[in-house]
Scaffold this motif. Structure first.
Motif, PDB file in Angstrom:
ATOM      1  N   HIS A   6      15.528  27.395 -10.026  1.00  0.00           N
ATOM      2  CA  HIS A   6      15.090  27.669  -8.642  1.00  0.00           C
ATOM      3  C   HIS A   6      15.910  26.899  -7.608  1.00  0.00           C
ATOM      4  O   HIS A   6      16.388  25.798  -7.905  1.00  0.00           O
ATOM      5  CB  HIS A   6      13.615  27.237  -8.477  1.00  0.00           C
ATOM      6  CG  HIS A   6      12.711  27.775  -9.522  1.00  0.00           C
ATOM      7  ND1 HIS A   6      12.208  26.984 -10.548  1.00  0.00           N
ATOM      8  CD2 HIS A   6      12.248  29.019  -9.732  1.00  0.00           C
ATOM      9  CE1 HIS A   6      11.469  27.735 -11.342  1.00  0.00           C
ATOM     10  NE2 HIS A   6      11.475  28.973 -10.883  1.00  0.00           N
ATOM     11  N   ASP A   8      16.087  24.283  -5.330  1.00  0.00           N
ATOM     12  CA  ASP A   8      15.443  22.945  -5.183  1.00  0.00           C
ATOM     13  C   ASP A   8      15.407  22.180  -6.517  1.00  0.00           C
ATOM     14  O   ASP A   8      15.082  21.006  -6.534  1.00  0.00           O
ATOM     15  CB  ASP A   8      14.035  22.957  -4.547  1.00  0.00           C
ATOM     16  CG  ASP A   8      12.878  23.237  -5.536  1.00  0.00           C
ATOM     17  OD1 ASP A   8      13.132  23.732  -6.648  1.00  0.00           O
ATOM     18  OD2 ASP A   8      11.728  22.962  -5.166  1.00  0.00           O
ATOM     19  N   ASP A   9      15.752  22.850  -7.630  1.00  0.00           N
ATOM     20  CA  ASP A   9      15.717  22.140  -8.922  1.00  0.00           C
ATOM     21  C   ASP A   9      16.857  21.121  -9.050  1.00  0.00           C
ATOM     22  O   ASP A   9      16.718  20.117  -9.755  1.00  0.00           O
ATOM     23  CB  ASP A   9      15.812  23.124 -10.095  1.00  0.00           C
ATOM     24  CG  ASP A   9      14.528  23.907 -10.310  1.00  0.00           C
ATOM     25  OD1 ASP A   9      13.452  23.402  -9.918  1.00  0.00           O
ATOM     26  OD2 ASP A   9      14.600  25.021 -10.863  1.00  0.00           O
ATOM     27  N   HIS A 117      11.997  27.234 -16.198  1.00  0.00           N
ATOM     28  CA  HIS A 117      12.749  26.022 -16.556  1.00  0.00           C
ATOM     29  C   HIS A 117      13.140  26.069 -18.032  1.00  0.00           C
ATOM     30  O   HIS A 117      14.263  25.732 -18.403  1.00  0.00           O
ATOM     31  CB  HIS A 117      11.935  24.757 -16.262  1.00  0.00           C
ATOM     32  CG  HIS A 117      11.707  24.526 -14.793  1.00  0.00           C
ATOM     33  ND1 HIS A 117      10.907  23.527 -14.303  1.00  0.00           N
ATOM     34  CD2 HIS A 117      12.197  25.176 -13.704  1.00  0.00           C
ATOM     35  CE1 HIS A 117      10.908  23.568 -12.980  1.00  0.00           C
ATOM     36  NE2 HIS A 117      11.681  24.562 -12.599  1.00  0.00           N
TER      37      HIS A 117
END
Ligand SMILES: [Zn+2]
Length: 219
Positions: A6, A8-9, A117
């Motif tokens: 994503h 922001d990961d 994830h």
């Protein structure tokens, strides 16, 4: 290359290392597999609008760190699957960019509940294996792409750290990059303190002021 689920990961997991390596002259490319269009508790938000906002936030955060380029695959958030078409596309992008090192999610982290994830970690590792031998997806090689032998993979969000980076000089720029993700609430004092404390804790174990930790796989 940093392969993430994503927008922001990357910043929270390896933003300090990214900023540090950029300062050392390394070229960093982001590969973001989903469009992040589900992560909102604002009931008036639409997926379309959110995906747009998150892509904008990701670009701003990458700029803060000095990331050279990025690729968005824009799979719907939460719907990533370890599939052949995605493995093939990630293999193509690895062959195109020829990274020496790849950062990604640790897919074996126990109790990792976010399916994206887990899937990203497996897809990245599977693609790294495929990228190095010309007989995987030979049509890519026929089109002029060279096989790519990634030298090392660094898994973040891991319970089995064995590689640490001193980010004392870049913790502030990491926090600044994290704050670009306004829609994810990452500007809050609480989140910023949590990231700072985590970096302190990791750093303390190695004698640094601030640190980031990874599981390193030599290829
Ligand atoms: Zn994520």
């Amino acid at each position: 290359m940093i392969i993430i689920a994503h927008p922001d990961d990357a910043e929270g997991n390896c933003g300090g290392t990214t900023a540090k390596w950029v300062r050392e002259g390394k070229i960093i490319h982001y590969l973001i597999l989903t469009n992040g269009d589900k992560g909102s508790d604002d009931l008036s938000m639409t997926s379309e609008k959110l995906a747009e906002i998150r892509e904008r936030e990701q670009k701003a955060a990458a700029k803060v760190l000095g990331v050279s380029g990025m690729t968005f695959l824009r799979t719907p958030d939460g719907e990533l699957e370890v599939s052949q078409p995605l493995r093939k596309e990630i293999t193509r992008l690895i062959r195109l960019h020829q990274p020496a090192i790849v950062f990604t999610h640790d897919p074996w982290k126990p109790y990792q509940i976010h399916p994206d994830h887990r899937a990203t970690g497996f897809l990245a590792l599977d693609a790294i294996v495929a990228a190095r031998d010309h007989l995987y997806y030979p049509e890519q090689v026929a089109q002029g792409l060279k096989p790519c032998r990634v030298r090392a993979v660094y898994l973040f969000g891991t319970d089995h750290s064995d590689f640490w980076v001193d980010i004392s000089e870049t913790l502030e720029v990491k926090l600044q990059a994290v704050r670009c993700h306004v829609s994810q609430g990452l500007t809050s004092q609480e989140v910023q303190e949590r990231i700072r404390n985590r970096a302190l804790e990791v750093g303390r174990a190695k004698g640094y002021l601030y640190g980031e930790a990874f599981k390193k796989i030599r290829m």
